[in-house]
Design an enzyme around this catalytic site. Structure first.
Site, PDB file in Angstrom:
ATOM      1  N   SER A 133       0.811  -1.212   0.000  1.00  0.00           N
ATOM      2  CA  SER A 133       0.000   0.000   0.000  1.00  0.00           C
ATOM      3  C   SER A 133       0.846   1.263   0.000  1.00  0.00           C
ATOM      4  O   SER A 133       0.511   2.234  -0.676  1.00  0.00           O
ATOM      5  CB  SER A 133      -0.952  -0.005   1.192  1.00  0.00           C
ATOM      6  N   MET A 146      -6.324  -3.978  -1.470  1.00  0.00           N
ATOM      7  CA  MET A 146      -5.141  -4.595  -2.048  1.00  0.00           C
ATOM      8  C   MET A 146      -4.415  -5.377  -0.956  1.00  0.00           C
ATOM      9  O   MET A 146      -3.434  -4.910  -0.381  1.00  0.00           O
ATOM     10  CB  MET A 146      -4.221  -3.535  -2.649  1.00  0.00           C
ATOM     11  N   PRO A 147      -4.928  -6.579  -0.623  1.00  0.00           N
ATOM     12  CA  PRO A 147      -4.276  -7.359   0.429  1.00  0.00           C
ATOM     13  C   PRO A 147      -2.850  -7.715   0.026  1.00  0.00           C
ATOM     14  O   PRO A 147      -2.579  -8.014  -1.147  1.00  0.00           O
ATOM     15  CB  PRO A 147      -5.136  -8.629   0.514  1.00  0.00           C
ATOM     16  N   HIS A 148      -1.967  -7.644   0.997  1.00  0.00           N
ATOM     17  CA  HIS A 148      -0.577  -8.043   0.779  1.00  0.00           C
ATOM     18  C   HIS A 148       0.074  -8.184   2.144  1.00  0.00           C
ATOM     19  O   HIS A 148      -0.505  -7.802   3.148  1.00  0.00           O
ATOM     20  CB  HIS A 148       0.164  -7.003  -0.065  1.00  0.00           C
ATOM     21  N   ALA A 149       1.273  -8.714   2.153  1.00  0.00           N
ATOM     22  CA  ALA A 149       1.994  -8.856   3.420  1.00  0.00           C
ATOM     23  C   ALA A 149       3.474  -8.906   3.104  1.00  0.00           C
ATOM     24  O   ALA A 149       3.874  -8.972   1.933  1.00  0.00           O
ATOM     25  CB  ALA A 149       1.565 -10.126   4.152  1.00  0.00           C
TER      26      ALA A 149
END
Lengths: 479, 145
Positions: free
Chosen positions: A402, B63-66
């Site tokens: 993001s 906007m999933p993320h990791a």
């Protein structure tokens, strides 16, 4: 890195224990200070309108009782809870304090200062426990009912707990004073009087013990020293003067106002918060009280009745002929002694106070170390904050998603507006360069960012793309 | 770039039961191609639990993320479009879920750049939200690339 001076290193790593002790003291201060204004409002109200006040008014005076019983303790509890667990903690603190307030018949200052943070801690622990275990859609219900149920229990516990506590405290104080009076060495009474006053047991001791003793003595001798042992306005004046000269920040600026209400208005409660935020200053109060009693005893002076409220005017009005020297000196000596002792305490305390800033700098140096930055570059250039923005850093947890999205979008906008010379990059929160002019982060991550970058301009946004605050920033940069 | 990456990675679904479900469904293409493994899906969901819905990068779009802690095998991106939006925490309605899997912190920048150009234009975003097929979406992307 090699030139990093060991001196700064040491001074920054060693105070951890002291800093922690200081954090405890700072905690009390932070709980009391924001609420001083309410104390002053109450003090003015009381000095003016109570039956023995300057312009007695029964209608307006009816606010005095509820304000000190409910308003002030609740404020302390709310602030204390909030410091531990934010708004949820504040709510818990207030609920818990209500149990104390209703369960006791004296104003619950100290109790509120314990139950507030305790309530906060309780809800914080609970929230941690059930974190990640709430089924989607139930957050609101669970959040509200957890406070509701835990608060309800806390209320019950504090309500049923406080009554017996106060009663045994009363009993202890009463028997301790009776024992001390029996010794005949009256200055010792201050050992009990001063702490008891701050805990609002002053009515118990004054009206329960000293006034009866005093009236008895007055019948025989025409005056009594017992009327002065707990009501001398000198020690409080000395304490507030010490805060006026050597206190910090807000406490320093509010103390002079408190003096007027305390010394001339006789509302001793005004100095209580200052003792509560630096509990060690009770020593100054005891020393002041003792020397006051000793002086009055030395001159064989006394008052003809219980001074209420304990202002200097009430004192002088109740002083019989022949006692003026003793009474006035008693007040003056008490003031001077309490001033000196409190000043020393505040002075000694100063070092740790500086450490408050030191703690911050420890945080900062940690942050710098973690990103392998040269400590020598730490000279903060706050100078170019508003005018020449050169580096804007977008941050998020991973530093790749993001924040990257936000940064690239923001770069495009800058390009479109023809704004050049600004570096826009994205980072993990802990990797944000120290020399960023502005840090942009999602509002959910704001607290975490603030921990590492307390002194930076941080813009918290709701959306990484098209957030109004980012539009504002663009406009600011344009202008 | 983006259009290539999205080929056969677009999923349409009428509705899902929860936002966690949405992330799982959106991850399926990347899982099937072995771009990511289950632990990455877990991490993405965990992140929202931990830090709130900050992955909802703009209204309607998540906007999933990791961080890549071994869960990402190859940089990739997938796209889920929901007919009925799903609620993320804090009552955020989301109709488009874009799963981002980044092997490292730099290799996917041009993907993001394209994505940003796509979402920054109100009318293109609107068309995305109303697209009915993968082809439609890919064509939209090609327009801005």
């Amino acid at each position: 890195m090699l030139t990093e001076t060991p001196v700064t290193q040491n001074s920054k790593s060693s105070p951890s224990i002291r800093a922690r002790i200081q954090a405890g003291g700072g905690f009390l201060t932070n709980m009391v200070l924001p609420n001083i204004g309410a104390f002053i409002a109450w003090g003015i109200l009381t000095a003016l309108f109570i039956p023995t006040g300057w312009i007695p008014n029964e209608t307006l005076g009816s606010m005095v009782g509820p304000s000190i019983t409910y308003l002030l303790p609740l404020l302390l509890a709310i602030t204390g809870g909030k410091m531990v667990a934010g708004q949820r903690g504040a709510v818990m603190g207030a609920i818990g304090a209500m149990g104390l307030i209703v369960g006791s018949d004296i104003p619950m200052f100290l109790g509120a200062m314990i139950i507030g943070p305790l309530g906060g801690l309780l809800i914080k622990k609970f929230d941690r426990l059930i974190e990640n275990k709430i089924p989607a859609g139930f957050e609101m219900v669970i959040n509200n009912f957890s406070i509701g149920i835990l608060g309800f229990l806390l209320m019950l516990v504090s309500f049923s707990f406080i009554g017996p506590v106060i009663e045994s405290a009363n009993q202890f104080v009463t028997s301790a004073i009776e024992a001390l009076v029996a010794t005949g060495f009256l200055p010792l009474l201050s050992l009990i009087n001063e702490p008891a006053k701050v805990l609002f047991l002053n009515n118990v001791i004054d009206q329960g013990i000293y006034y009866p003793l005093g009236m008895q003595q007055t019948l025989e001798a025409g005056k009594s020293i017992y009327f002065t042992v707990a009501s001398n306005p000198g020690p409080g004046l000395g304490l507030l003067l010490a805060f006026t000269f050597f206190g910090k920040k807000v406490s320093r600026r509010t103390a002079p106002g408190a003096i007027i209400i305390h010394f001339f208005g006789g509302i001793h409660e005004l100095y209580f918060p200052y003792v509560l935020m630096k509990p060690l200053t009770i020593l100054g109060m005891i020393a002041g009280g003792m020397s006051g009693i000793a002086t009055i005893q030395l001159f064989g002076a006394g008052l003809v009745a219980g001074p209420s409220p304990g202002s200097i005017f009430a004192y002088l009005a109740l002083t019989p002929n022949g006692s003026f020297t003793g009474i006035i000196l008693g007040v003056i000596v008490a003031t001077i002694v309490s001033f000196i002792v409190t000043s020393i305490i505040l002075k000694l305390d100063k070092k740790p106070e500086v450490e408050e800033e030191l703690t911050n700098s420890i945080e900062k140096s940690k942050a710098m170390k973690s990103e392998g930055k040269n400590i020598l570059n730490s000279s903060e250039d706050v100078s170019n904050q508003s005018s020449g923005v050169e580096k804007i850093s977008f941050a998020c947890d991973a530093g790749a998603g993001s924040s990257a999205m936000g940064a690239t979008t923001f770069r495009k906008k800058l390009q479109k507006e023809n704004i050049n010379g600004i570096e826009v990059k994205h980072y993990r929160i802990e990797d944000v360069p120290k020399d960023s002019d502005i840090i942009v982060v999602h509002k959910n991550l704001l607290d975490r960012t603030k921990m590492s970058f307390a002194d930076k301009k941080i813009i918290s946004i709701e959306n990484y793309i098209g957030d109004p605050k980012l539009e504002d920033l663009i406009n600011e940069l344009k202008g | 770039m983006l259009s290539k990456h999205l080929e056969s990675n677009v999923v349409f679904s009428k509705r899902v039961s929860s936002w966690e479900e949405a992330i799982k469904v959106a991850s399926e293409p990347l899982l099937n191609k072995d771009f990511i493994n289950q632990s990455y899906v877990r991490d993405m969901i965990e992140n929202v639990h931990k830090y709130g819905p900050y992955i909802v990068i703009m209204p309607g779009v998540a906007m999933p993320h990791a961080r890549n802690e071994g869960g990402v095998i190859k940089t990739g991106i997938s796209f889920l479009k929901l007919d009925t939006p799903v609620l993320f925490p804090e009552e955020k309605e989301v109709g488009i879920v874009i799963v981002l899997a980044a092997e490292d912190s730099s290799g996917h920048m041009d993907l993001l750049s394209d994505l940003s150009s796509l979402l920054i234009e109100e009318d293109i975003k609107y068309k995305l939200e109303n697209a009915q097929s993968e082809e439609e979406i890919i064509n939209l992307i090609k327009m801005v690339e």
